[in-house]
Design an enzyme around this catalytic site. Sequence first.
Site, PDB file in Angstrom:
ATOM      1  N   THR A 245       0.820  -1.221   0.092  1.00 51.20           N
ATOM      2  CA  THR A 245      -0.165  -0.094  -0.040  1.00 51.20           C
ATOM      3  C   THR A 245       0.992   1.286   0.222  1.00 51.20           C
ATOM      4  O   THR A 245       0.592   2.346  -0.783  1.00 51.20           O
ATOM      5  CB  THR A 245      -0.949  -0.181   1.355  1.00 51.20           C
ATOM      6  OG1 THR A 245      -1.713  -0.993   1.280  1.00 51.20           O
ATOM      7  CG2 THR A 245      -1.895   1.113   1.150  1.00 51.20           C
TER       8      THR A 245
ATOM      9  N   HIS B  63       2.028   1.918  -3.390  1.00 51.55           N
ATOM     10  CA  HIS B  63       0.801   2.603  -4.253  1.00 51.55           C
ATOM     11  C   HIS B  63       1.019   3.938  -3.818  1.00 51.55           C
ATOM     12  O   HIS B  63       0.800   4.912  -5.009  1.00 51.55           O
ATOM     13  CB  HIS B  63      -0.598   2.036  -3.836  1.00 51.55           C
ATOM     14  CG  HIS B  63      -0.646   0.699  -4.481  1.00 51.55           C
ATOM     15  ND1 HIS B  63      -0.910   0.397  -5.947  1.00 51.55           N
ATOM     16  CD2 HIS B  63      -0.768  -0.620  -3.918  1.00 51.55           C
ATOM     17  CE1 HIS B  63      -1.056  -0.765  -5.994  1.00 51.55           C
ATOM     18  NE2 HIS B  63      -0.928  -1.443  -4.907  1.00 51.55           N
TER      19      HIS B  63
END
EC number: 1.1.1.103
Length: 341
Positions: free
Chosen positions: A40, A43
Amino acid sequence: MKALSKLKAEKGIWLVDAPKPEMGHNDLLIKIKKTAICGTDMHIYNWDEWSQKTIPVPMVVGHEYVGEVVDIGQEVRGFKIGDRVSGEGHITCGHCRNCRAGRTHLCRNTSGVGVNREGSFAEYLVIPAFNAFKIPDDISDDLASIFDPFGNAVHTALSFDLVGEDVLITGAGPIGIMAAAVCRHVGARHVVITDVNEYRLELARKMGATRAVNVAQESLKDVMKELGMTEGFDVGLEMSGVPSAFHAMLDTMNHGGKIAMLGIPGGEMAIDWSKVIFKGLVIKGIYGREMFETWYKMASLIQSGLDISPIITHHYKIDDFQKGFDAMGSGQSGKVILSWD
């Protein structure tokens, strides 16, 4: 305090001097020792479409950590200064139907540490005491710092009975590799993991996978024949979010098989639903960790001899954070640890 912040709506992350977070009556103030870089976080670093829709800028990010309690809100019970803790990154509302029924991992109003609110890539973190988990003395800081992704692996792997079963894991990222180790530890027969990244497939072999299959070079069905499997996999763990991987899983599942899905597809995904229907497959979506049953199972698995330490491949001081993000972005790493000491 030092912190890693998403300062700008563009690729990158920045080391800044941020204000120390303020604590409420039900909170803990944690001095961070070590953090790990999550997919994450990558990202967010790359500022992809999901991040642009989700992440407020500027914000301190990060949610995988271990630290020490240095202050306690006046309403908090059960913790003391000096406790070593990690914590659940999903802050739940406490008042929806699932929260009130004790199914807090299914809260519809979840707020994410380092996603929707200030995160753990900092010298100090404030979280509700409810979300903190005390780390047993015999579990290292390195392992404690990856309890969040380890919990994803444990929650997914232990969704179904594994004893004596044949398991297919699609996606050899760190979570998929840890799931393979969990499956073998609790008694699965064959644990086959697939990917196209040879570095990570080799990590999976070190962590106990029966076979780590590069599907760009080897047929999954040939591997099944080699293992003497005649009826397909009993349990599938989809960790990749890649449509072709899920299609291969549906093709090779046994009738009555069970699938747990953690990998998130990049968009809508079409599948041949007749395979699900005629095979009588069960498909379960997985998000995060069960609070806090998964956390207790994580500690117990490690204390009973499960070794997930090979998944940690890189260590950096926080001032060298860029090297850590570069290592993660290269695909030639397992988990990357950043030290704040």
